[in-house]
Design a protein around this motif. Structure first.
Motif, PDB file in Angstrom:
ATOM      1  N   VAL A 117       0.843  -1.205   0.000  1.00 24.04           N
ATOM      2  CA  VAL A 117       0.000   0.000   0.000  1.00 24.04           C
ATOM      3  C   VAL A 117       0.876   1.253   0.000  1.00 24.04           C
ATOM      4  O   VAL A 117       0.630   2.193  -0.768  1.00 24.04           O
ATOM      5  CB  VAL A 117      -0.973  -0.014   1.205  1.00 24.04           C
ATOM      6  N   LEU A 118       1.913   1.280   0.846  1.00 23.30           N
ATOM      7  CA  LEU A 118       2.819   2.430   0.871  1.00 23.30           C
ATOM      8  C   LEU A 118       3.553   2.596  -0.459  1.00 23.30           C
ATOM      9  O   LEU A 118       3.781   3.722  -0.909  1.00 23.30           O
ATOM     10  CB  LEU A 118       3.824   2.294   2.013  1.00 23.30           C
ATOM     11  N   ASN A 119       3.888   1.489  -1.087  1.00 25.03           N
ATOM     12  CA  ASN A 119       4.512   1.534  -2.405  1.00 25.03           C
ATOM     13  C   ASN A 119       3.561   2.182  -3.404  1.00 25.03           C
ATOM     14  O   ASN A 119       3.958   3.056  -4.177  1.00 25.03           O
ATOM     15  CB  ASN A 119       4.883   0.115  -2.837  1.00 25.03           C
ATOM     16  N   GLY A 120       2.315   1.774  -3.399  1.00 23.94           N
ATOM     17  CA  GLY A 120       1.333   2.356  -4.306  1.00 23.94           C
ATOM     18  C   GLY A 120       1.106   3.834  -4.054  1.00 23.94           C
ATOM     19  O   GLY A 120       1.023   4.638  -4.996  1.00 23.94           O
ATOM     20  N   ILE A 121       1.019   4.210  -2.786  1.00 22.68           N
ATOM     21  CA  ILE A 121       0.846   5.628  -2.445  1.00 22.68           C
ATOM     22  C   ILE A 121       2.060   6.435  -2.896  1.00 22.68           C
ATOM     23  O   ILE A 121       1.929   7.524  -3.460  1.00 22.68           O
ATOM     24  CB  ILE A 121       0.596   5.793  -0.930  1.00 22.68           C
ATOM     25  N   GLY A 122       3.240   5.880  -2.648  1.00 22.77           N
ATOM     26  CA  GLY A 122       4.456   6.570  -3.072  1.00 22.77           C
ATOM     27  C   GLY A 122       4.534   6.739  -4.568  1.00 22.77           C
ATOM     28  O   GLY A 122       4.907   7.809  -5.073  1.00 22.77           O
ATOM     29  N   LEU A 123       4.169   5.708  -5.314  1.00 20.57           N
ATOM     30  CA  LEU A 123       4.198   5.807  -6.769  1.00 20.57           C
ATOM     31  C   LEU A 123       3.122   6.756  -7.295  1.00 20.57           C
ATOM     32  O   LEU A 123       3.311   7.442  -8.288  1.00 20.57           O
ATOM     33  CB  LEU A 123       4.032   4.423  -7.398  1.00 20.57           C
ATOM     34  N   ARG A 124       2.006   6.793  -6.629  1.00 22.25           N
ATOM     35  CA  ARG A 124       0.899   7.645  -7.087  1.00 22.25           C
ATOM     36  C   ARG A 124       1.136   9.116  -6.778  1.00 22.25           C
ATOM     37  O   ARG A 124       0.896   9.976  -7.610  1.00 22.25           O
ATOM     38  CB  ARG A 124      -0.414   7.171  -6.437  1.00 22.25           C
TER      39      ARG A 124
END
Length: 176
Positions: free
Chosen positions: A126-133
């Protein structure tokens, strides 16, 4: 599971870092803390009280504890030592510091390790997705450079203008 956890944790670092150098520095610190507080170099019962939260937070400590318990609570180490009622495996757990409140960890902690690492992995995804977004750094915008890097980011041609190949000598960093 531990490999997946570390992969997602380091991917989350890469998602929020502005450059590969920053990713390497963050990864080195994360791996350092995992190694120091997993219970391998410093036994868990000797970690200072004010650092025990790092022991319980690090995924490597959970994976290492599960491996240690799986090994030393197995039937191979179930022989009792004299009339003490303590098995060889429990004695190893005592001497290596894998105790909680003076008693060695039990097999239930193996399942708890998985119960900790799987949600941790999901959190890192989830943190990876937030960071990429929301924090994604576009290539070419974060690394300085000069005209060459600006031309490369725009899709410019970096080849010599006269069409010839440049033959420059260079040193190999290793000896063949």
């Amino acid at each position: 599971v531990f490999t997946l956890v570390m992969n997602t944790m380091l991917s989350a670092c890469a998602a929020v870092a502005p450059s590969s150098s920053a990713v390497q520095a963050m990864s080195a610190v994360i791996i350092l803390f995992n190694m120091l507080f997993c219970g391998f170099f410093v036994p868990p019962n000797t970690i200072p009280v004010y650092y025990t939260w790092l022991y319980w937070l690090c995924p490597l400590s959970w994976a290492y504890r599960a491996l240690v318990l799986n090994q030393f609570l197995s039937p191979s180490y179930s022989e009792e030592i004299g009339d003490t009622g303590v098995t060889v495996g429990e004695n190893v757990l005592y001497t290596t510091g894998f105790t909680l409140n003076g008693e060695p960890y039990t097999k239930e902690w193996i399942g708890l390790s998985f119960a900790y690492m799987l949600p941790y992995c999901i959190l890192m995804i989830v943190l990876n997705g937030i960071g990429l977004r929301y924090l994604r750094y576009e290539s070419g915008k974060t690394s300085g450079g000069g005209e060459d890097s600006a031309d490369a980011a725009k899709g410019g041609d970096l080849s010599p203008q006269d069409g010839s190949m440049q033959n420059e000598e260079f040193d190999l960093s290793f000896k063949p």
